[in-house]
Design a protein around this motif. Sequence first.
Motif, PDB file in Angstrom:
ATOM      1  N   PRO A   1      20.953  30.397  32.703  1.00  0.00           N
ATOM      2  CA  PRO A   1      21.500  31.971  33.234  1.00  0.00           C
ATOM      3  C   PRO A   1      22.361  31.449  34.010  1.00  0.00           C
ATOM      4  CG  PRO A   1      19.447  31.128  34.161  1.00  0.00           C
ATOM      5  CD  PRO A   1      18.711  30.427  32.937  1.00  0.00           C
ATOM      6  N   VAL A   2      23.665  31.378  33.702  1.00  0.00           N
ATOM      7  CA  VAL A   2      25.375  31.274  34.976  1.00  0.00           C
ATOM      8  C   VAL A   2      25.662  32.569  35.676  1.00  0.00           C
ATOM      9  CG1 VAL A   2      26.116  32.018  32.697  1.00  0.00           C
ATOM     10  CG2 VAL A   2      27.400  30.202  35.121  1.00  0.00           C
ATOM     11  N   ALA A   3      25.789  32.578  37.030  1.00  0.00           N
ATOM     12  CA  ALA A   3      26.248  33.123  37.302  1.00  0.00           C
ATOM     13  C   ALA A   3      27.305  33.858  37.757  1.00  0.00           C
ATOM     14  CB  ALA A   3      25.600  33.068  39.310  1.00  0.00           C
ATOM     15  N   MET A   4      28.030  34.437  37.101  1.00  0.00           N
ATOM     16  CA  MET A   4      29.374  34.380  37.272  1.00  0.00           C
ATOM     17  C   MET A   4      30.525  34.405  38.364  1.00  0.00           C
ATOM     18  SD  MET A   4      29.477  36.990  34.047  1.00  0.00           S
ATOM     19  CE  MET A   4      30.784  36.737  33.052  1.00  0.00           C
ATOM     20  N   ARG A   5      31.735  33.518  38.988  1.00  0.00           N
ATOM     21  CA  ARG A   5      32.099  33.766  40.031  1.00  0.00           C
ATOM     22  C   ARG A   5      33.236  34.905  39.569  1.00  0.00           C
ATOM     23  NH1 ARG A   5      33.912  27.219  40.400  1.00  0.00           N
ATOM     24  NH2 ARG A   5      31.361  26.609  41.151  1.00  0.00           N
ATOM     25  N   TYR A   6      33.557  36.033  40.725  1.00  0.00           N
ATOM     26  CA  TYR A   6      34.861  36.538  40.438  1.00  0.00           C
ATOM     27  C   TYR A   6      34.640  37.026  42.211  1.00  0.00           C
ATOM     28  CZ  TYR A   6      30.327  39.484  40.420  1.00  0.00           C
ATOM     29  OH  TYR A   6      28.971  40.481  40.737  1.00  0.00           O
ATOM     30  N   HIS A   7      35.987  37.803  42.264  1.00  0.00           N
ATOM     31  CA  HIS A   7      36.468  38.414  43.414  1.00  0.00           C
ATOM     32  C   HIS A   7      36.817  39.864  43.027  1.00  0.00           C
ATOM     33  CE1 HIS A   7      38.830  34.231  45.527  1.00  0.00           C
ATOM     34  NE2 HIS A   7      37.710  34.094  45.471  1.00  0.00           N
ATOM     35  N   GLY A   8      37.680  40.238  44.528  1.00  0.00           N
ATOM     36  CA  GLY A   8      37.182  42.046  43.972  1.00  0.00           C
ATOM     37  C   GLY A   8      38.218  42.723  45.518  1.00  0.00           C
ATOM     38  N   HIS A   9      38.156  43.909  45.123  1.00  0.00           N
ATOM     39  CA  HIS A   9      38.714  44.611  46.286  1.00  0.00           C
ATOM     40  C   HIS A   9      37.875  45.382  45.768  1.00  0.00           C
ATOM     41  CE1 HIS A   9      42.902  43.013  45.717  1.00  0.00           C
ATOM     42  NE2 HIS A   9      43.302  44.075  46.488  1.00  0.00           N
ATOM     43  N   GLN A  10      37.957  45.540  47.244  1.00  0.00           N
ATOM     44  CA  GLN A  10      35.967  46.243  47.858  1.00  0.00           C
ATOM     45  C   GLN A  10      36.863  48.039  48.393  1.00  0.00           C
ATOM     46  OE1 GLN A  10      33.006  43.687  49.260  1.00  0.00           O
ATOM     47  NE2 GLN A  10      32.033  44.718  47.144  1.00  0.00           N
ATOM     48  N   PHE A  11      37.031  48.850  48.001  1.00  0.00           N
ATOM     49  CA  PHE A  11      37.585  50.109  48.360  1.00  0.00           C
ATOM     50  C   PHE A  11      38.853  49.445  49.173  1.00  0.00           C
ATOM     51  CE2 PHE A  11      33.331  51.897  48.471  1.00  0.00           C
ATOM     52  CZ  PHE A  11      33.371  52.993  48.265  1.00  0.00           C
ATOM     53  N   ARG A  12      39.567  49.135  48.273  1.00  0.00           N
ATOM     54  CA  ARG A  12      41.109  48.526  48.102  1.00  0.00           C
ATOM     55  C   ARG A  12      40.600  47.488  49.492  1.00  0.00           C
ATOM     56  NH1 ARG A  12      44.404  53.653  46.598  1.00  0.00           N
ATOM     57  NH2 ARG A  12      43.504  53.985  44.519  1.00  0.00           N
ATOM     58  N   ASN A  13      40.208  46.954  49.623  1.00  0.00           N
ATOM     59  CA  ASN A  13      40.198  45.812  50.761  1.00  0.00           C
ATOM     60  C   ASN A  13      39.648  43.933  49.510  1.00  0.00           C
ATOM     61  OD1 ASN A  13      40.838  47.054  53.476  1.00  0.00           O
ATOM     62  ND2 ASN A  13      38.741  47.785  53.221  1.00  0.00           N
ATOM     63  N   TYR A  14      40.832  43.477  49.542  1.00  0.00           N
ATOM     64  CA  TYR A  14      40.027  41.730  49.235  1.00  0.00           C
ATOM     65  C   TYR A  14      39.086  41.033  49.286  1.00  0.00           C
ATOM     66  CZ  TYR A  14      40.971  38.173  46.158  1.00  0.00           C
ATOM     67  OH  TYR A  14      40.931  37.595  44.204  1.00  0.00           O
ATOM     68  N   ASN A  15      38.090  41.106  48.794  1.00  0.00           N
ATOM     69  CA  ASN A  15      37.008  40.480  48.902  1.00  0.00           C
ATOM     70  C   ASN A  15      37.112  38.973  48.293  1.00  0.00           C
ATOM     71  OD1 ASN A  15      34.636  39.088  50.033  1.00  0.00           O
ATOM     72  ND2 ASN A  15      32.877  41.040  49.905  1.00  0.00           N
ATOM     73  N   PRO A  16      36.817  37.526  48.531  1.00  0.00           N
ATOM     74  CA  PRO A  16      36.934  36.137  48.418  1.00  0.00           C
ATOM     75  C   PRO A  16      35.384  35.615  48.096  1.00  0.00           C
ATOM     76  CG  PRO A  16      38.181  36.330  50.552  1.00  0.00           C
ATOM     77  CD  PRO A  16      38.074  37.516  50.080  1.00  0.00           C
ATOM     78  N   ASP A  17      34.902  36.774  48.511  1.00  0.00           N
ATOM     79  CA  ASP A  17      33.508  35.875  49.312  1.00  0.00           C
ATOM     80  C   ASP A  17      32.402  36.816  47.675  1.00  0.00           C
ATOM     81  OD1 ASP A  17      34.323  33.990  50.465  1.00  0.00           O
ATOM     82  OD2 ASP A  17      34.456  35.724  51.895  1.00  0.00           O
ATOM     83  N   LEU A  18      33.367  37.140  46.715  1.00  0.00           N
ATOM     84  CA  LEU A  18      32.052  38.202  46.090  1.00  0.00           C
ATOM     85  C   LEU A  18      31.638  36.802  44.701  1.00  0.00           C
ATOM     86  CD1 LEU A  18      34.150  41.057  45.458  1.00  0.00           C
ATOM     87  CD2 LEU A  18      31.821  40.312  46.513  1.00  0.00           C
ATOM     88  N   GLY A  19      30.963  37.692  43.726  1.00  0.00           N
ATOM     89  CA  GLY A  19      30.184  36.504  42.575  1.00  0.00           C
ATOM     90  C   GLY A  19      29.011  37.375  42.157  1.00  0.00           C
ATOM     91  N   ASP A  20      28.773  36.912  40.966  1.00  0.00           N
ATOM     92  CA  ASP A  20      27.330  37.010  40.887  1.00  0.00           C
ATOM     93  C   ASP A  20      26.016  36.621  42.087  1.00  0.00           C
ATOM     94  OD1 ASP A  20      27.239  38.620  38.595  1.00  0.00           O
ATOM     95  OD2 ASP A  20      26.858  37.048  37.576  1.00  0.00           O
ATOM     96  N   GLY A  21      26.045  37.756  42.808  1.00  0.00           N
ATOM     97  CA  GLY A  21      25.082  37.787  43.948  1.00  0.00           C
ATOM     98  C   GLY A  21      23.438  37.862  43.742  1.00  0.00           C
ATOM     99  N   ARG A  22      22.841  38.714  42.520  1.00  0.00           N
ATOM    100  CA  ARG A  22      21.747  39.123  42.663  1.00  0.00           C
ATOM    101  C   ARG A  22      21.810  39.010  41.436  1.00  0.00           C
ATOM    102  NH1 ARG A  22      20.731  44.946  44.251  1.00  0.00           N
ATOM    103  NH2 ARG A  22      22.736  46.397  44.065  1.00  0.00           N
ATOM    104  N   GLY A  23      22.361  38.775  40.047  1.00  0.00           N
ATOM    105  CA  GLY A  23      22.672  38.950  39.155  1.00  0.00           C
ATOM    106  C   GLY A  23      22.867  37.393  38.199  1.00  0.00           C
ATOM    107  N   PHE A  24      23.352  37.236  37.131  1.00  0.00           N
ATOM    108  CA  PHE A  24      23.116  36.020  36.487  1.00  0.00           C
ATOM    109  C   PHE A  24      23.583  36.997  34.916  1.00  0.00           C
ATOM    110  CE2 PHE A  24      18.956  34.861  37.285  1.00  0.00           C
ATOM    111  CZ  PHE A  24      18.645  35.576  35.406  1.00  0.00           C
ATOM    112  N   LEU A  25      24.370  36.230  34.056  1.00  0.00           N
ATOM    113  CA  LEU A  25      24.400  36.376  32.688  1.00  0.00           C
ATOM    114  C   LEU A  25      23.498  34.747  31.893  1.00  0.00           C
ATOM    115  CD1 LEU A  25      25.826  37.140  30.747  1.00  0.00           C
ATOM    116  CD2 LEU A  25      27.721  34.773  30.364  1.00  0.00           C
TER     117      LEU A  25
END
Length: 470
Positions: free
Chosen positions: A71-95
């Motif tokens: 398994p690998v935890a994928m890295r990503y960022h994202g806008h959450q309710f249009r607020n940018y969050n650089p601390d995301l990624g697969d936090g409770r799942g994986f590929l």
Amino acid sequence: MPVSADYHPDPRFFDLGDEYGDAVRAADFPQTLLRYRNQRAAATVGLDTLSDAEWIAHFGRFEPLPGQPGPVAMRYHGHQFRNYNPDLGDGRGFLAAQLRADDNRLLDLGTKGSGTTPWSRSGDGRLTLKGGVREILAATLLEALGVPTSRALSLIETGEELERGDEPSPTRSAVLVRLQHSHVRFGTFQRAAFFQRADMIETLVEHVRQLYHPQVAAGDAPGLLAAIVAASAKLTARWVAAGFVHGVLNTDNLNVTGESFDYGPWRFLPAYEPGFTAAYFDQTGLYAFARQPEAVFWNLTQLAGCLKLVADAQPLTDALNGFGPAYIRELRAAFLARLGVRSLGEAADQRLLDATLALLREGGERLRWEPLFFDWFGGFASSARALSGLRSAVYQGEAFDAFRFAVFEHEPDRPERLESPVFAAPEPEEMLIEEVETLWAAIAVSDDWTPLTDKLNRLEAARTAYKIEL
């Protein structure tokens, strides 16, 4: 053999390297109680021949399947309710794996609740059993209604007690495995753009183009965006036609293949209500039912912004501008599919769409969303059934006359579908919150899984009756 001859591993995301994901291990759960296995979905990827013990080994303890690197935890960022969050990624799942389906398309096995990863932050990496049950229900009904969606493959109860602020606690825990064509999110591109890594964007463009949108020419980032825009427009239209509210349309919850996934605070509409929200924390209605097209388009603009590192702005803008027309086309097609009638051309199809929405609006609480499509599935071919059914008193007045005229214009599509015993029932299969809570209560109070199993069997009967084409 633990897998059948139809099992074809093809772990392509893993080839991208450690800049895109982190090798992880699943949690060591105190229990592994198999609660759900989707045999129909498993058969499409050659996993239906696993014994229950082998199933638990692969989807409860996550022993790698043959030909899979782990398994690998994928890295990503994202806008959450249009607020940018650089601390995301697969936090409770994986590929967990990638494999070819029986139609040769690539499919991911992704997890939810499989333990902590480098991206868990303060989270425990777990999933509540109720959350897993809710995801099974959402995905099963959406598939029946013709929405491009992930499919719940497995749910295993894990024997831990979890504390949650939005559920009575302590509550039971589980690990879910889902099947979908890609877990590459808009946020995957956002992370590369955040670090100004044009090389990573180029790699992602080629990876996504080659595997999921091969009709796009190599290196054509605007062409790839146009393909993702088209897939996203179709997904959004199918949500609306299903009366579905995803609830959390952040950029890390939309993917490059236009599939609905990661079901959290979802709801189905009781009746027509444009401002209906699914999440209690969506206090401004940002992701309300009627604002979902706006939300998806906004997220697409964020993806386009990432692609500006490797492409000119104008072709990307042109690709984005295709969303509105594509969404309207797809919405007409989605309503035709839900009503089981054939296209008669743009003008007549639009007339039917408008008349259907007008009738739902006028019907208010007297006319729930799903029963209208159930009553009139097949158009004229269902008129006697609809007019003698439970909602006969609602089917009168000017709005209904306009709807009846519009739907009768269109010929039934595959009217033999009406021979299914599903249409002999007075009510359709729905998934309103009250029923979800009742199904969960049987499990929570007396560990009775029969009501859930019965519901899933009825949803499968509805899927085979509707035969809505993707």
